[in-house]
Design an enzyme around this catalytic site. Structure first.
Site, PDB file in Angstrom:
ATOM      1  N   GLU A  37       0.826  -1.206   0.000  1.00 12.62           N
ATOM      2  CA  GLU A  37       0.000   0.000   0.000  1.00 12.62           C
ATOM      3  C   GLU A  37       0.864   1.262   0.000  1.00 12.62           C
ATOM      4  OE1 GLU A  37      -3.351  -2.117   2.978  1.00 12.62           O
ATOM      5  OE2 GLU A  37      -1.801  -0.813   3.772  1.00 12.62           O
ATOM      6  N   THR A 115      -6.024  -0.529   3.050  1.00  8.22           N
ATOM      7  CA  THR A 115      -7.110  -1.328   2.500  1.00  8.22           C
ATOM      8  C   THR A 115      -7.950  -1.868   3.662  1.00  8.22           C
ATOM      9  OG1 THR A 115      -5.681  -3.258   2.454  1.00  8.22           O
ATOM     10  CG2 THR A 115      -5.809  -1.942   0.444  1.00  8.22           C
ATOM     11  N   LYS A 198     -14.234  -2.267   7.848  1.00  9.27           N
ATOM     12  CA  LYS A 198     -13.560  -3.066   8.889  1.00  9.27           C
ATOM     13  C   LYS A 198     -12.080  -3.131   8.562  1.00  9.27           C
ATOM     14  CE  LYS A 198     -13.353  -7.984  10.286  1.00  9.27           C
ATOM     15  NZ  LYS A 198     -12.074  -8.371   9.661  1.00  9.27           N
ATOM     16  N   ASP A 199     -11.239  -2.702   9.509  1.00 10.94           N
ATOM     17  CA  ASP A 199      -9.791  -2.775   9.264  1.00 10.94           C
ATOM     18  C   ASP A 199      -9.071  -3.311  10.484  1.00 10.94           C
ATOM     19  OD1 ASP A 199      -9.461  -0.763  11.135  1.00 10.94           O
ATOM     20  OD2 ASP A 199      -8.171   0.460   9.857  1.00 10.94           O
ATOM     21  N   MET A 200      -7.736  -3.213  10.473  1.00  5.85           N
ATOM     22  CA  MET A 200      -6.939  -3.767  11.569  1.00  5.85           C
ATOM     23  C   MET A 200      -6.067  -2.720  12.274  1.00  5.85           C
ATOM     24  SD  MET A 200      -5.935  -7.394   9.697  1.00  5.85           S
ATOM     25  CE  MET A 200      -4.927  -8.033  11.052  1.00  5.85           C
ATOM     26  N   GLU A 201      -6.245  -1.436  11.944  1.00  7.31           N
ATOM     27  CA  GLU A 201      -5.393  -0.410  12.551  1.00  7.31           C
ATOM     28  C   GLU A 201      -6.114   0.874  12.985  1.00  7.31           C
ATOM     29  OE1 GLU A 201      -4.438  -1.654   9.427  1.00  7.31           O
ATOM     30  OE2 GLU A 201      -2.917  -3.072  10.141  1.00  7.31           O
ATOM     31  N   ASP A 224     -12.169  -6.316   0.160  1.00  9.32           N
ATOM     32  CA  ASP A 224     -12.986  -7.527   0.314  1.00  9.32           C
ATOM     33  C   ASP A 224     -14.331  -7.202   0.940  1.00  9.32           C
ATOM     34  OD1 ASP A 224     -10.759  -7.410   2.561  1.00  9.32           O
ATOM     35  OD2 ASP A 224     -12.515  -8.350   3.476  1.00  9.32           O
TER      36      ASP A 224
END
Lengths: 266, 266
Positions: A37, A115, A198-201, A224
């Site tokens: 990214e 992303t 929805k992400d992770m960070e 996704d």
């Protein structure tokens, strides 16, 4: 941004002074979790990798920096895990690099770009770019009064009405967790957070940015569909490269818009 | 610990030099997430609260410090969330305070102490004190090769055979996650981690300690039986005060044992 002559005594006064400052934004901190990214933006803005790191020598975090349209750009990528060689994704690395970067670089504005997954039931499609209105966590369940709210950790993104008008991005709430997949409990919490993305960070960056009252915005591009047919990991890997290109184009548009403006003009 | 005359060039050499150093341990960093767990130790070791914080003024983290049995003790509690007023529990605060404390205080050894859940199927009872052999996460599921291992984040605790012989603590593996409760997915991951003890900070402290190659040990006292009949939150709150007393006694025994010894003698 040059500090105002009277240095405010509290972090909140400082945020207030930032938001209402009539000085144009001068220093932007971009936080991006994955190399795939990050690299197109490094090229786009012609950033250089630090020769002498502003971070301790033990950490894998990488700073790229340069001037683009009169803006001092610092792009931080948490780097590869030193033991395993994969991108240091997730909330712990994101919070650590946000903390260390604020301390070292004193940005006027943070942009967390990346992303993400998203829900088609909320109108999202692959390749969509979202500007996030607020962030929360969906995997910190602490069923004790008040601790429950701490776990959710709701934080507002900087309000940017003019940016919204100018650029044709979707707007949605973001929910953050350390898993790429989604358990039933995660899903229930994401619904409770009313999140589209929805992400992770994101919520981890928001937590630290809020602590230091640095305004933060979140640009997330959809790799996704979480409520779709395909397994998340497969769909994510399939779309990562092309959606990263969309993400980088979006971040460039955001930076172009920011150039020459004050926080309150965004 | 005084630095050896030849300063090692890498973090791993540094850990190696620490572990094999013949100089006694001089500086200990204790990280404790909750005030109820921390205050009895502050009193026991007669520690003073920082008047001028070593941390940025915007963070709620609290340092208590003093000399106990020739050891420089720094006890860090992440403090109360500034918006909500509850203890800043969980992996993000734990990783941030570990990072900032290593930078500011250069400890020879980290002790992460706290209350925890545990499994009666693995032989645990309320009030047991565990010395942890290794830490991993159970709520970072990333089903992509190698990323899956990064998510699990397995880290070894410092091996302390003499401490084990001297003190009558149980030994077990620790699994960390940001929820007080346990979903089916969490349970499957905890089983895969072969963990006896479940907490909300350990693997995050281990991640940062490992990054800087600072030896770390984990002392966890059991407030609730995860595979028992009672709801975790209720059992946790019921036992927090009494088990904190057991925890503090255990940490005192550990510190008493450490006093005058080198890392490799533990």
């Amino acid at each position: 941004m040059v500090l105002p002559k009277e240095i405010p005594s509290s972090a909140e006064e400082y945020l207030d002074s930032q938001i209402h400052s009539k000085l144009p934004i001068s220093s932007i901190l971009i936080i991006i979790a994955m190399q795939t990214e990050a690299l197109p933006l490094v090229e786009k803005f012609q950033l250089s990798e630090d020769q002498k790191s502003v971070f301790p020598k033990e950490v894998p975090w990488v700073r790229y920096h340069g001037i683009y349209r009169n803006l001092q750009i610092n792009l931080i990528w948490p780097g590869k895990d030193s033991a395993l060689g994969v991108d240091s994704v997730g909330t712990i690395s994101a919070s650590l690099v946000t903390y260390a970067s604020i301390q070292a670089l004193h940005p006027d504005l943070i942009i967390n770009a990346g992303t993400a997954g998203a829900f088609k039931a909320k109108g999202a499609s692959i390749g969509d770019v979202f500007l996030v209105s607020e962030c929360a966590f969906h995997d910190r369940r602490i069923p004790i009064p008040v601790f429950d709210l701490y776990g959710v950790g709701l934080k507002q993104a900087l309000k940017t009405p003019n940016l919204h008008k100018e650029l044709d991005f979707k707007v949605g709430k973001l929910s953050t967790g350390d898993s790429l997949d989604m358990s039933m409990q995660d899903e229930a919490s994401i619904l409770a957070n009313d999140a589209t993305v929805k992400d992770m960070e994101g919520a981890a960056v928001a937590y630290v940015a809020d602590m230091f009252k640095v305004p933060a915005i979140f640009v997330k591009a959809v790799t996704d569909i979480v409520d779709g047919e395909k397994p998340t990991a497969e769909e994510f890997l399939q779309n990562l490269a092309t959606v990263s290109a969309a993400l980088d184009q979006a971040v460039t548009q955001v930076i172009d818009f920011i150039s020459g403006k004050c926080i309150h003009e965004l």
